[in-house]
Scaffold this active site. Structure first.
Site, PDB file in Angstrom:
ATOM      1  N   CYS A  80       0.823  -1.220   0.000  1.00 26.21           N
ATOM      2  CA  CYS A  80       0.000   0.000   0.000  1.00 26.21           C
ATOM      3  C   CYS A  80       0.850   1.261   0.000  1.00 26.21           C
ATOM      4  O   CYS A  80       0.334   2.350  -0.276  1.00 26.21           O
ATOM      5  CB  CYS A  80      -0.921   0.018   1.215  1.00 26.21           C
ATOM      6  N   GLY A 115     -14.242  -9.699  -6.445  1.00 25.77           N
ATOM      7  CA  GLY A 115     -14.588  -9.134  -5.144  1.00 25.77           C
ATOM      8  C   GLY A 115     -13.805  -9.749  -4.012  1.00 25.77           C
ATOM      9  O   GLY A 115     -12.846 -10.472  -4.217  1.00 25.77           O
ATOM     10  N   CYS A 199     -12.267   0.155   3.953  1.00 25.28           N
ATOM     11  CA  CYS A 199     -12.195   0.894   2.693  1.00 25.28           C
ATOM     12  C   CYS A 199     -12.514  -0.064   1.549  1.00 25.28           C
ATOM     13  O   CYS A 199     -12.326  -1.263   1.668  1.00 25.28           O
ATOM     14  CB  CYS A 199     -10.806   1.487   2.509  1.00 25.28           C
TER      15      CYS A 199
END
Ligand SMILES: [Zn+2]
Lengths: 380, 144
Positions: A80, A115, A199
């Site tokens: 990230c 997903g 998130c």
């Protein structure tokens, strides 16, 4: 070291863009950056891309489409923190005098995974056992609530604040407010976290132009100065650790404050890594924005609102913007740039002159996080 | 040489450092004599000081929960819901499933190490070291 400026920023809006791969998203952000800054390809000395899943040679794939071809180009992976790491390397290049103008960007398309929770890397014992990032933060949340008397409602307050902020951000994945009841009604993900404590996986890209003072003065764009750019890795051990205290954030922030000669009290706004609502509480304390064990009260008291004591995630944070892993750190710099140059529109923090951005990267066995980056920027 | 045809064997995560003794299990932990660091999984070289002056010791069978969660959206190969916990035992913290519980274990809950199934894959069951709460009020019996 030479002073380093951000003289332009561009974001491809975050969201679900399954038809746009990372290179296409990156191209759109970088192309927009060239248009808004007016910098010509031959004056760009080098480029850095940050991405976790964007593939080999992403920097070349993007930069060569806009005429930046032949110059050195690098793609960096730091989970990230990839985008922030790319900016850090660009900062190094300008600060050292090796380059006068650098494009640093982050790009990611997570829709390609479908997903659910993101596939974490292999060869990690905890991931082999079924660990996922929501579970890691869920356990930190359970322990934080246990140690400091906070409640799930306090976690929810973070989601409500950041989604309220993001409702005004046209670059955000989600642009609508949520109520505490919405959060409580959302699907449980990893107890005590529900979907709206997390998130979203998103697609997007963000790019910045980093340059020396000479180049900045030739351009006709507003500029901000990078006062600190720091990257650290997690300290590895398998003994008992306090998982409510992200020491990687504390160490990175301390180095950044020292480099900038500034402290938490000087900050007007902070864009921090709220990948999960608990993360805003943990990281804001480690950044020194609230006393240990009190960030949940700061959120409740409005201290972190856009017009509060210090605006935390006035853009909406990852909770609203979404989290296209490698693009996140770069878009935080863009949001800070617009705040410090008075271009943030309805997101504007009044009188913003000092901003801090913070991103941590990666689920990795034995450490808080694999990587952390903190940048401090000032209006001049 | 022809390999024997067998049913898919259960994969045991951590088989090299897990020891079963009837109902209970213990783990191999590495102790560094140079810096007193403790490591799990075990290793040849201390990752704090790089010393090779290390010794493998055997853990207790009991520890206590640091934190826990019920995972309700599972990664590939796992069936949600399942309970994960960070457990402190003999100076190290390790991640383990708690298949005998259907909700998160409270911090401080005493637990016992055993070995059990944690996932099913097309290749067969996956087993590993797991923990069982010793305090009845934190557990329920039955499926997952
Ligand atoms: Zn050692």
């Amino acid at each position: 070291m030479k002073p380093v400026y951000v003289a332009g920023a561009a974001v491809h809006p975050f969201g679900k863009h399954p038809e746009l791969n990372a290179a296409e998203l990156g191209y759109r952000a970088v192309h927009s950056l060239l248009e808004t800054t007016g910098i010509t390809p031959d004056t760009v000395d080098t480029g850095f891309a940050g991405s976790s899943y964007g593939g080999s040679l992403l920097a070349q794939r993007v930069l060569q489409r806009v005429g930046i071809s032949g110059q050195p180009a690098f793609t960096v992976e730091n989970a990230c923190a990839s985008g922030a790491s790319a900016i850090h390397l660009g900062w190094q290049a300008v600060a050292s005098g090796a380059a006068d103008a650098v494009i640093a960007f982050g790009a990611e398309n997570l829709s390609s995974f479908g997903g659910g929770t993101l596939p974490l890397t292999t060869n990690d014992i905890e991931i082999e056992q079924g660990m996922v990032m929501p579970a890691a933060y869920a356990m930190r949340a359970q322990r934080y609530l246990h140690d400091f008397g906070a409640t799930v409602d306090d976690l929810t307050a973070v989601s409500v604040k950041n989604r309220t902020n993001g409702a005004l951000n046209e670059r955000a994945h989600f642009q609508h407010e949520v109520t505490a009841q919405d959060v409580a009604n959302s699907r449980p993900v990893a107890d005590p976290l529900r979907l709206l404590h997390c998130c979203p996986n998103s697609d997007g890209a963000a790019a910045v132009l980093l340059c020396s003072q000479e180049v900045a003065e030739q351009l006709h764009t507003p500029r901000v100065r990078i006062r600190a750019s720091v990257v650290r890795s997690g300290t590895f051990h398998t003994q008992y650790r306090d998982m409510t205290w992200p020491d990687i954030t504390e160490r990175t922030a301390k180095a950044a404050y020292a480099m900038a000669g500034l402290g938490p009290a000087d900050l007007d706004l902070v864009e921090l890594h709220d990948a999960f609502s608990i993360a805003e509480l943990l990281h804001s304390e480690a950044l020194g924005l609230a006393e240990r064990g009190t960030a949940h009260r700061a959120v409740r008291d409005g201290d972190f609102d856009r017009h509060g004591r210090i605006a935390v995630n006035p853009s909406g944070g990852l909770m609203s913007r979404g989290h296209p892993v490698g693009a996140t750190g770069a878009t935080q710099i863009c949001e800070a740039y617009w705040q410090l140059t008075g271009q943030a529109g309805s997101l504007q923090v009044p009188g913003a002159s000092v901003a801090l951005t913070h991103v941590t990267g990666g689920g990795i066995f034995g450490v808080d996080n694999g990587a952390c980056s903190v940048h401090i920027l000032t209006a001049d | 040489m022809t390999l024997p045809q067998t049913q898919p064997a259960a994969h045991q995560i951590g088989a090299h450092w897990t020891h079963q003794d009837g109902e209970h299990a213990t783990l191999t932990i590495t102790l560094c004599h140079a810096c007193s660091g403790r490591w799990f999984p075990p290793r040849d070289t201390c990752s704090t000081c790089a010393s090779s002056d290390v010794e493998n010791i055997t853990s207790h069978t009991r520890g206590s929960v640091y934190a826990s969660s019920v995972v309700r959206i599972a990664p590939r190969g796992f069936q949600a819901p399942y309970v994960l916990a960070y457990v402190d035992i003999s100076g190290v913290r390790l991640l383990a499933h708690s298949p005998s519980s259907d909700r998160a274990l409270a911090p401080g809950t005493p637990v016992e190490l055993t070995v059990a199934r944690i996932a099913d894959t097309p290749e067969g069951a996956v087993t590993s070291y797991v923990v069982t709460a010793l305090d009845d009020q934190h557990t329920t019996t039955g499926e997952q």
